[in-house]
Enzyme design. Structure first.
Site, PDB file in Angstrom:
ATOM      1  N   HIS A   1       0.855  -1.200   0.000  1.00 56.98           N
ATOM      2  CA  HIS A   1       0.000   0.000   0.000  1.00 56.98           C
ATOM      3  C   HIS A   1       0.884   1.240   0.000  1.00 56.98           C
ATOM      4  CE1 HIS A   1      -4.112   1.736   1.100  1.00 56.98           C
ATOM      5  NE2 HIS A   1      -3.300   2.786   0.984  1.00 56.98           N
TER       6      HIS A   1
ATOM      7  N   HIS B   1       1.155   5.016  -2.392  1.00 52.43           N
ATOM      8  CA  HIS B   1       0.604   5.845  -3.469  1.00 52.43           C
ATOM      9  C   HIS B   1       1.726   6.552  -4.216  1.00 52.43           C
ATOM     10  CE1 HIS B   1      -3.745   5.622  -2.421  1.00 52.43           C
ATOM     11  NE2 HIS B   1      -3.251   5.343  -1.214  1.00 52.43           N
TER      12      HIS B   1
ATOM     13  N   ASP C   1       1.643   9.171  -6.137  1.00 53.55           N
ATOM     14  CA  ASP C   1       1.597  10.632  -6.004  1.00 53.55           C
ATOM     15  C   ASP C   1       1.795  11.089  -4.560  1.00 53.55           C
ATOM     16  OD1 ASP C   1      -0.831   9.573  -5.226  1.00 53.55           O
ATOM     17  OD2 ASP C   1      -2.062  11.051  -6.253  1.00 53.55           O
TER      18      ASP C   1
ATOM     19  N   GLY D   1     -10.036   7.665  -1.864  1.00 53.07           N
ATOM     20  CA  GLY D   1     -10.682   8.955  -1.674  1.00 53.07           C
ATOM     21  C   GLY D   1     -11.495   8.952  -0.399  1.00 53.07           C
TER      22      GLY D   1
ATOM     23  N   HIS E   1     -10.008   0.706  -0.359  1.00 49.93           N
ATOM     24  CA  HIS E   1      -9.800   1.535   0.824  1.00 49.93           C
ATOM     25  C   HIS E   1     -11.074   1.475   1.667  1.00 49.93           C
ATOM     26  CE1 HIS E   1      -6.334   3.265  -1.256  1.00 49.93           C
ATOM     27  NE2 HIS E   1      -6.051   3.977  -0.176  1.00 49.93           N
TER      28      HIS E   1
ATOM     29  N   GLU F   1     -10.835   3.169   7.107  1.00 51.05           N
ATOM     30  CA  GLU F   1      -9.788   4.126   7.477  1.00 51.05           C
ATOM     31  C   GLU F   1     -10.445   5.300   8.201  1.00 51.05           C
ATOM     32  OE1 GLU F   1      -6.244   6.855   5.444  1.00 51.05           O
ATOM     33  OE2 GLU F   1      -7.846   6.034   4.202  1.00 51.05           O
TER      34      GLU F   1
ATOM     35  N   ASP G   1       1.866   4.034   2.812  1.00 44.73           N
ATOM     36  CA  ASP G   1       0.788   4.892   2.329  1.00 44.73           C
ATOM     37  C   ASP G   1       1.340   6.033   1.476  1.00 44.73           C
ATOM     38  OD1 ASP G   1      -1.853   5.470   1.903  1.00 44.73           O
ATOM     39  OD2 ASP G   1      -2.185   6.460   3.823  1.00 44.73           O
TER      40      ASP G   1
END
EC number: 3.5.4.4
Length: 354
Positions: free
Chosen positions: A16, A18, A20, A173, A200, A203, A292
């Protein structure tokens, strides 16, 4: 005490992360200059790194996500995407990671005319270039934004590119108000195509998000999933009683892609010492440890493990157990997972564990 430097030397697995959320600050500055992006809060790389961490450590997932406007803003050309992906692979390899699934949302990178396929092609090219000769096996997860309506299109994209290095599909998101069942057609498509997907869930939102992700959408893994702890009761003597949902998650070995530092920064967990990973590991849930967003949280996978060593007293056997959990849970053919476990991960830890 096991040190971060020592942890960096052992083989690790990342599920996991990202794309970006992991740029080098100097790369953000250089790409902004090259692409004409003028909205950065500062062009000093050190100050920019501090700004990203400060903006992300607000205790709010929504505020945390706002910082991504700048990284996504400089990732709108094929060259920029390939560079970011190449540097991502280089950074993960330097951190001792031998297998990684890094996710990104193709729909966020088309503002300057790239097609979705061109976005994926550029990222995969970068992953290949950055991992050559490192021993790192890189794969991509294609993410759809849960507040948008392109999830089926992104799922089809993931299947179209799976033979070229795309491991599966994801949605991400803000969870509140955007339940996973809004994207049921995309998940059903992935199942019909024999594809893999993670969601996701659990969370910033609670048990209903996890329940929908598993029982309606049939997710293979849960992104974060830490709110499953809300279905566990611990009595004064320390005896834990699992509710039906928590029991299901543990019994069928649903992998939990946990990101301790990020969870604290977004407010999903109150503090590191009160993070549910401690209890869930003790109860032998299929827990995995992840980064993350390395830029926003200021972490590496080695530093995340070092934090768990300091917070929960974990030793090498715990780190190996968590690493093998992750490798078992990867969206990779069984024989390749088994080879990495037996030929790379176990030998890498063998000299450290009596």
């Amino acid at each position: 005490m096991i040190t971060e430097a020592e942890i960096r030397q052992v083989p690790k697995v990342l599920l996991h992360d990202h794309l970006d959320g992991g740029l080098r600050p100097e790369t953000v500055v250089e790409l902004a200059d090259a692409t004409g992006y003028t909205s950065l809060p500062t062009t000093d790389p050190d100050k920019l790194a501090t700004w990203f961490r400060g903006g992300a450590h607000t205790g709010s997932l929504v505020r945390y996500l706002e910082t991504f406007s700048h990284t996504v803003g400089v990732m709108q050309t094929a060259d920029a995407l390939a560079r970011v992906a190449r540097e991502c692979a280089e950074d993960l390899a330097a951190d001792g990671i031998v297998y990684a699934e890094v996710r990104f949302a193709p729909e966020l990178h088309v503002e300057q005319g790239l097609s979705l396929d061109e976005v994926v092609e550029a990222v995969l090219d970068g992953f290949r270039a950055g991992s050559v000769g490192t021993g790192l096996h890189m794969r991509a997860l294609l993410t759809a934004m849960r507040h948008q309506a392109r999830s089926l299109e992104i799922a089809e994209l993931a299947v179209r590119w799976r033979e070229a290095g795309v491991a599966g599909f994801d949605i991400a998101g803000a969870e509140a108000g955007n339940p996973p069942t809004r994207h049921l057609d995309a998940f059903q498509y992935m199942q019909r195509a024999n594809g893999h997907f993670t969601i996701h869930a659990g969370e910033a939102f609670g048990l209903p998000s996890i329940w929908e992700a598993l029982q309606w959408c049939n997710a293979d893994r849960l992104g974060h999933g830490l709110r499953v702890v809300d279905d566990i009761t611990v009595d004064p003597d320390g005896k834990a009683t699992l509710g039906n949902l928590a029991g299901f998650v543990r019994d069928v070995r649903v992998p939990l892609e946990m990101c301790p530092s990020s969870n604290v920064h977004t407010g999903a967990a109150p503090s590191l010492d009160r993070h549910p990973i401690g209890l869930l590991r003790d109860l032998r849930f299929r827990v995995t440890v992840n980064t993350d967003n390395r830029l926003m949280s200021g972490v590496t996978l080695a530093s995340e493990f070092a934090t768990l060593v300091e917070t929960f007293g974990y030793g090498w056997s715990d780190i190996r157990w968590l690493t093998i959990n992750a490798m078992k849970s990867a969206f990779l053919p069984f024989d390749e997972r088994l080879r990495l476990i037996n030929d790379v991960i176990k030998p890498g830890f063998a000299s450290l564990i009596p």
